[in-house]
Scaffold this active site. Structure first.
Site, PDB file in Angstrom:
ATOM      1  N   ASP A  97       0.853  -1.190   0.000  1.00 43.49           N
ATOM      2  CA  ASP A  97       0.000   0.000   0.000  1.00 43.49           C
ATOM      3  C   ASP A  97       0.893   1.246   0.000  1.00 43.49           C
ATOM      4  OD1 ASP A  97      -2.405   1.445   0.237  1.00 43.49           O
ATOM      5  OD2 ASP A  97      -2.315   1.443   2.432  1.00 43.49           O
ATOM      6  N   THR A 125      -7.136   3.117   9.454  1.00 44.11           N
ATOM      7  CA  THR A 125      -7.232   3.791  10.757  1.00 44.11           C
ATOM      8  C   THR A 125      -8.260   3.123  11.680  1.00 44.11           C
ATOM      9  OG1 THR A 125      -6.588   5.848   9.690  1.00 44.11           O
ATOM     10  CG2 THR A 125      -7.646   6.046  11.838  1.00 44.11           C
TER      11      THR A 125
HETATM   12  P1  13P Z   1      -7.893   5.359   6.452  1.00 46.72           P
HETATM   13  O1  13P Z   1      -6.850   6.149   7.193  1.00 46.72           O
HETATM   14  O2  13P Z   1      -9.114   6.176   6.212  1.00 46.72           O
HETATM   15  O3  13P Z   1      -8.183   4.080   7.092  1.00 46.72           O
HETATM   16  O4  13P Z   1      -7.257   5.088   4.999  1.00 46.72           O
HETATM   17  C1  13P Z   1      -6.983   3.819   4.547  1.00 46.72           C
HETATM   18  C2  13P Z   1      -6.122   3.881   3.332  1.00 46.72           C
HETATM   19  O5  13P Z   1      -6.375   4.583   2.384  1.00 46.72           O
HETATM   20  C3  13P Z   1      -4.924   3.016   3.303  1.00 46.72           C
HETATM   21  O6  13P Z   1      -4.213   3.169   2.134  1.00 46.72           O
HETATM   22 ZN    ZN Z   2      -4.392   5.116   1.285  1.00 49.64          ZN
END
Ligand code: 13P
Ligand code: ZN
Length: 283
Positions: free
Chosen positions: A82, A231
């Site tokens: 990611d 998150t």
């Molecule tokens: P959040 O911080 O909203 O969970 O984002 C997740 C995300 O985009 C991970 O790449």
């Molecule tokens: Zn992200």
């Protein structure tokens, strides 16, 4: 079963008007929780690690964890890099066995983002590993809990970006941000429809933690085929550990508070999978 790549699950999601849930894991318990949720709901799933997570543990460690746990289930599990931030990290993830790669050049000028993304796509092609690119900006910082302003994806640039990079999927900026939202975000869902109309590859929504279920559903209805959550999982895990230790302050065994934290993450992931309509969609 062995880990799978993501081309097939994302294509099916795009065609079927549902979305693959992609969840960030920080440790073994979170990997167990996400895979247990996927297996229970018969949902295909992507488990992702950011560069920040990969400083905490190595590519080899997360890969081994995900592969070992996935081997014991029937549902489709992919491991995804990611927000890969360099060619070097993307190539190391590929060599480690990651089955899906994101290269995020969204902070770069368009030409440089195209050049970086195209180079990773070219590198991954012989192994048939799909690459997610990003254009426009998801606000906040993926390893932080604060959110900041977002940039919106320009449709003409998106068309050029996809044509010139050959990415397998595209993360778009439509008003979401990483981290905890300080104020309710205003999403441009019409932009998702516009992008869906001109972009052939699956579209990805980052920053979904904290969005109302209806908002996530609307984004999927407009053409989002992958939704990222990080998150919310960290919050669920940490709150469960805190609650356990408050009630049991003498505990010294990490298994004692790891188990309720794992349960909390599993329950949250199952809820989010149902919102993504990916339950029952594993092959
Ligand atoms: P959040 O911080 O909203 O969970 O984002 C997740 C995300 O985009 C991970 O790449
Ligand atoms: Zn992200």
């Amino acid at each position: 079963m062995p880990l799978v790549t993501t081309d097939n699950m994302l294509k099916k999601a795009q065609e079927g008007h549902w979305a693959v849930g992609a969840f960030n894991a920080e440790n073994m318990e979170m990997v167990q929780a996400i895979i247990e949720a996927a297996e229970t709901l018969k949902a295909p799933v992507m488990i992702q690690t950011t560069p920040g997570t990969l400083k905490y543990g190595s590519l080899a460690l997360y890969y081994a964890n995900v592969a070992a746990i996935a081997r014991g289930v029937k549902t489709e599990v992919a491991i995804h890099l990611d927000h890969g931030d360099t060619f070097d990290l993307a190539s190391r993830a590929l060599h480690e066995g990651y089955t899906s790669i994101m290269i995020d050049g969204s902070a770069l000028p368009l030409a440089e983002n195209i050049a970086l993304t195209a180079s990773v796509v070219k590198f991954c092609k012989p192994n048939s590993i799909p690459v997610e690119g990003e254009l426009g900006k998801v606000g906040g910082k993926e390893d932080d809990t604060k959110s900041s302003l977002s940039g919106y994806t320009d449709p003409a640039e998106a068309e050029e970006f996809v044509a010139r990079t050959n990415v397998s999927s595209l993360a778009v900026g439509v008003g979401t941000a990483h981290g905890v939202y300080a104020v309710t975000p205003v999403l441009n869902v019409d932009l998702i429809s516009t992008l869906r109309g001109i972009i052939q590859v699956p579209l990805v929504l980052h920053g979904a933690s904290g969005l109302e279920d209806d908002v996530v559903r609307e984004c999927i209805k407009r053409g989002i085929a992958k939704v990222n959550f990080a998150t919310e999982l960290r919050i669920a895990y940490t709150r469960a550990v805190q609650a356990y230790l408050e009630g049991n302050p003498k505990t010294i065994d990490p298994k004692k508070y790891g188990a309720p934290a794992r349960d909390a993450v599993r329950n949250l992931v199952m809820e989010r999978m149902k919102v993504c309509l990916c339950d029952g969609k594993a092959v």
